[in-house]
Design a protein around this motif. Structure first.
Motif, PDB file in Angstrom:
ATOM      1  N   GLY A   1       0.779  -1.223   0.000  1.00  0.00           N
ATOM      2  CA  GLY A   1       0.000   0.000   0.000  1.00  0.00           C
ATOM      3  C   GLY A   1       0.814   1.278   0.000  1.00  0.00           C
ATOM      4  O   GLY A   1       0.244   2.378  -0.032  1.00  0.00           O
ATOM      5  N   SER A   2       2.154   1.167   0.051  1.00  0.00           N
ATOM      6  CA  SER A   2       2.984   2.374   0.002  1.00  0.00           C
ATOM      7  C   SER A   2       2.790   3.098  -1.327  1.00  0.00           C
ATOM      8  O   SER A   2       2.695   2.472  -2.380  1.00  0.00           O
ATOM      9  N   PRO A   3       2.770   4.438  -1.295  1.00  0.00           N
ATOM     10  CA  PRO A   3       2.626   5.186  -2.540  1.00  0.00           C
ATOM     11  C   PRO A   3       3.972   5.372  -3.232  1.00  0.00           C
ATOM     12  O   PRO A   3       5.001   5.536  -2.579  1.00  0.00           O
ATOM     13  N   VAL A   4       3.953   5.340  -4.552  1.00  0.00           N
ATOM     14  CA  VAL A   4       5.118   5.701  -5.359  1.00  0.00           C
ATOM     15  C   VAL A   4       4.634   6.606  -6.488  1.00  0.00           C
ATOM     16  O   VAL A   4       3.461   6.546  -6.885  1.00  0.00           O
ATOM     17  N   VAL A   5       5.534   7.442  -6.993  1.00  0.00           N
ATOM     18  CA  VAL A   5       5.180   8.323  -8.104  1.00  0.00           C
ATOM     19  C   VAL A   5       5.332   7.563  -9.414  1.00  0.00           C
ATOM     20  O   VAL A   5       6.366   6.928  -9.662  1.00  0.00           O
TER      21      VAL A   5
END
Length: 347
Positions: free
Chosen positions: A225-229
């Motif tokens: 669930g970590s966000p990345v660009v």
């Protein structure tokens, strides 16, 4: 007669007022042209230096990958290009996208400079008693250049994708400080200190969000669930092609798309391109470069670190979630090929 001539000669010494005005006007015009030419020369020199840096960074990283027995943790503490969250952690629904997080109003979101202001604190956490407006604060830091920011979105990682990024050398990342408060000290944004100590993470850089070169500070671990660009694939055709990455938009596929960027991934048009900043405290920077590479073609209020691009296999037509280093972008979002065009055009 001789006295008359002498009088005329002495009367012509110096300039008349009109002549002085004309001389000053000519000098002003010459100075304006000279300053303009000098600025053009500086911009062109910055473009050329930027082109050389893109090529050299890309070559150095590819050489390091090829010569290493393992890339484990090679890219640790790259800059996430995302803001720190007030709670110290930020996760979303696995496998989903958000293309609205690249706005000043998005907290947390894609890093676009100062987003929140309050009482200013110094490095020791002592208040100076001064405040500033958001408009004034943003004159010091506007974050990622608008030409790149507009093509950025957020993707929330699945478990297999986290592992793929770990295998590619990325486990720990640095989040950005979006506040004008100091990034450390008892009155700064310290909510993450507990999270960091529990996970044995190192704080790096430090400083208020008004310093673009110091704003990436808060360490975080990539997890489910970590966000990345990610780049919007609809607008990044040239980047895919410049890096030699598959972009199979056939007429049949094009006709089937409804307009959502993620369909390009799920229908197998192309893999995701995930972006991270090559900051001065990234592990790789210390190993490969004497000084942190920085692009001087932008104003000092903008983010001027080079962007590392990773290709992530996904969706129909691809297998697994393998991640590989794809190449380097300037902070404006140019590949070496695009930067070459910019330099040629400037000439």
């Amino acid at each position: 007669m001789s006295q008359q001539l002498h009088a005329n000669e002495t009367g012509r010494k110096g300039f008349t007022l009109i002549e002085l005005v004309l001389v000053v006007a000519v000098l002003a015009i010459v100075a304006t042209v000279a300053v303009g030419k000098f600025n053009d020369i500086k911009r062109n020199a910055a473009r050329k230096a930027g082109l050389a840096s893109v090529v050299n960074i890309q070559r150095a990283i590819n050489t390091a990958i090829a010569s290493s027995d393992s890339v484990k943790n090679m890219f640790d503490y790259v800059e996430s290009l995302l803001d720190v969250s007030p709670s110290g952690s930020w996760t979303g629904s696995e496998g989903t996208y958000d293309w609205t997080k690249n706005d000043v109003g998005a907290i947390p979101g894609v890093y676009c400079g100062i987003k929140e202001v309050g009482v200013v604190y110094n490095a020791s956490g002592v208040t100076t008693g001064t405040t500033t407006t958001l408009e004034e604060a943003r004159k010091n830091n506007t974050g990622i250049n608008s030409s790149l920011l507009g093509n950025c979105g957020v993707y929330y990682l699945k478990e297999a994708e986290v592992q793929a990024l770990n295998d590619a050398g990325i486990t720990r990342v640095l989040l950005h400080n979006y506040s004008n408060k100091q990034a450390y000290g008892p009155n700064g944004l310290i909510q993450q200190t507990g999270f960091a100590s529990e996970n044995n993470l190192q704080f790096r850089n430090g400083g208020p969000g008004m310093r673009p070169d110091m704003s990436a500070f808060y360490p975080s671990i990539l997890t489910n669930g970590s966000p990345v660009v990610v780049l919007n694939p609809k607008n990044a055709t040239d980047i895919y092609r410049a890096f030699g990455i598959s972009y199979n938009l056939t007429k049949e596929l094009s006709d089937s798309l409804t307009g959502d960027p993620e369909e390009y991934f799920t229908k197998g048009v192309c893999p995701r391109l995930v972006l991270f900043g090559l900051g001065r405290t990234t592990d790789l920077t210390g190993k490969l470069f004497e000084t942190p590479p920085r692009y001087d073609g932008l104003d000092k209020t903008e983010y001027r670190n080079y962007i590392l691009v990773f290709s992530m296999l996904n969706g129909t037509g691809n297998t697994g979630s393998k991640v590989t280093f794809a190449g380097v972008l300037t902070p404006e979002g140019n590949t070496a090929k695009g930067q070459t065009y910019s330099v040629d055009w400037a000439n």
